[in-house]
Design a protein around this motif. Structure first.
Motif, mmCIF file in Angstrom:
data_model
loop_
_atom_site.group_PDB
_atom_site.id
_atom_site.type_symbol
_atom_site.label_atom_id
_atom_site.label_comp_id
_atom_site.label_asym_id
_atom_site.label_seq_id
_atom_site.Cartn_x
_atom_site.Cartn_y
_atom_site.Cartn_z
ATOM 1 N N LYS A 74 1.637 6.865 -6.796
ATOM 2 C CA LYS A 74 0.586 7.822 -7.149
ATOM 3 C C LYS A 74 1.015 9.246 -6.827
ATOM 4 O O LYS A 74 0.731 10.176 -7.587
ATOM 5 C CB LYS A 74 -0.706 7.485 -6.408
ATOM 6 C CG LYS A 74 -1.374 6.224 -6.908
ATOM 7 C CD LYS A 74 -2.593 5.864 -6.063
ATOM 8 C CE LYS A 74 -3.192 4.548 -6.490
ATOM 9 N NZ LYS A 74 -4.308 4.130 -5.619
ATOM 10 N N LEU A 75 1.692 9.420 -5.707
ATOM 11 C CA LEU A 75 2.169 10.750 -5.322
ATOM 12 C C LEU A 75 3.161 11.276 -6.357
ATOM 13 O O LEU A 75 3.070 12.430 -6.784
ATOM 14 C CB LEU A 75 2.826 10.690 -3.941
ATOM 15 C CG LEU A 75 3.405 11.992 -3.402
ATOM 16 C CD1 LEU A 75 2.299 13.020 -3.169
ATOM 17 C CD2 LEU A 75 4.160 11.731 -2.102
ATOM 18 N N LEU A 76 4.075 10.416 -6.773
ATOM 19 C CA LEU A 76 5.043 10.835 -7.790
ATOM 20 C C LEU A 76 4.363 11.141 -9.109
ATOM 21 O O LEU A 76 4.731 12.089 -9.806
ATOM 22 C CB LEU A 76 6.114 9.752 -7.972
ATOM 23 C CG LEU A 76 7.049 9.542 -6.782
ATOM 24 C CD1 LEU A 76 7.932 8.330 -7.008
ATOM 25 C CD2 LEU A 76 7.875 10.785 -6.525
ATOM 26 N N ALA A 77 3.355 10.356 -9.457
ATOM 27 C CA ALA A 77 2.641 10.575 -10.724
ATOM 28 C C ALA A 77 1.778 11.828 -10.667
ATOM 29 O O ALA A 77 1.436 12.390 -11.702
ATOM 30 C CB ALA A 77 1.770 9.367 -11.040
ATOM 31 N N VAL A 84 10.203 15.371 -11.562
ATOM 32 C CA VAL A 84 11.147 14.277 -11.747
ATOM 33 C C VAL A 84 12.395 14.860 -12.388
ATOM 34 O O VAL A 84 12.337 15.493 -13.428
ATOM 35 C CB VAL A 84 10.545 13.188 -12.668
ATOM 36 C CG1 VAL A 84 11.551 12.088 -12.928
ATOM 37 C CG2 VAL A 84 9.274 12.632 -12.074
ATOM 38 N N SER A 85 13.517 14.689 -11.703
ATOM 39 C CA SER A 85 14.779 15.192 -12.283
ATOM 40 C C SER A 85 15.545 14.000 -12.817
ATOM 41 O O SER A 85 15.538 12.931 -12.238
ATOM 42 C CB SER A 85 15.591 15.932 -11.233
ATOM 43 O OG SER A 85 15.893 15.063 -10.162
ATOM 44 N N GLN A 129 0.831 -1.211 0.000
ATOM 45 C CA GLN A 129 0.000 0.000 0.000
ATOM 46 C C GLN A 129 0.862 1.256 0.000
ATOM 47 O O GLN A 129 0.569 2.217 -0.699
ATOM 48 C CB GLN A 129 -0.932 -0.008 1.207
ATOM 49 C CG GLN A 129 -1.857 1.201 1.240
ATOM 50 C CD GLN A 129 -2.887 1.099 2.345
ATOM 51 O OE1 GLN A 129 -3.351 0.018 2.676
ATOM 52 N NE2 GLN A 129 -3.230 2.225 2.928
ATOM 53 N N GLN A 130 1.923 1.266 0.787
ATOM 54 C CA GLN A 130 2.805 2.434 0.840
ATOM 55 C C GLN A 130 3.468 2.681 -0.509
ATOM 56 O O GLN A 130 3.598 3.812 -0.951
ATOM 57 C CB GLN A 130 3.864 2.258 1.926
ATOM 58 C CG GLN A 130 3.309 2.368 3.335
ATOM 59 C CD GLN A 130 2.697 3.738 3.595
ATOM 60 O OE1 GLN A 130 1.487 3.921 3.500
ATOM 61 N NE2 GLN A 130 3.513 4.708 3.902
ATOM 62 N N LYS A 131 3.887 1.604 -1.189
ATOM 63 C CA LYS A 131 4.505 1.766 -2.508
ATOM 64 C C LYS A 131 3.497 2.324 -3.503
ATOM 65 O O LYS A 131 3.817 3.222 -4.281
ATOM 66 C CB LYS A 131 5.063 0.451 -3.017
ATOM 67 C CG LYS A 131 5.646 0.625 -4.424
ATOM 68 C CD LYS A 131 6.598 -0.407 -4.816
ATOM 69 C CE LYS A 131 7.258 -0.195 -6.148
ATOM 70 N NZ LYS A 131 6.704 0.678 -7.117
#
Length: 88
Positions: free
Chosen positions: A78-81, A86-87, A71-73
């Protein structure tokens, strides 16, 4: 100066930690073999038969931990998306 590859470094450090941990665990288990076990109790109290076994408790706890990590992953993905820059 080239940027270090974080994933490679983290993976190597994690693998080294897990290897060292496994060695320590194996050493511990081997040391248990040299100990004598106490005799079993004369009888198990009636209420104890309703309690889960150590194996059942372990399985339930590790099952929960696996679900939590999944669930954390999913949350982080989703948070990153959702717009975290993104560098590269």
């Amino acid at each position: 100066m080239p940027k270090p590859n974080y994933v490679k470094l983290a993976t190597e450090a994690g693998d080294q930690f897990l290897s060292t941990l496994a060695e320590g665990q194996e050493s511990f288990l081997k040391s248990l073999a040299t100990l004598s076990t106490p005799p079993p109790p004369p009888s198990i109290p009636a209420f104890a038969t309703a309690l889960p076994t150590l194996q059942e408790v372990t399985e339930a706890n590790f099952s929960f931990a696996q679900k939590l990590m999944k669930q954390q992953k999913e949350f982080i993905d989703k948070l990153l998306a959702a717009g975290t820059p993104v560098s590269q």
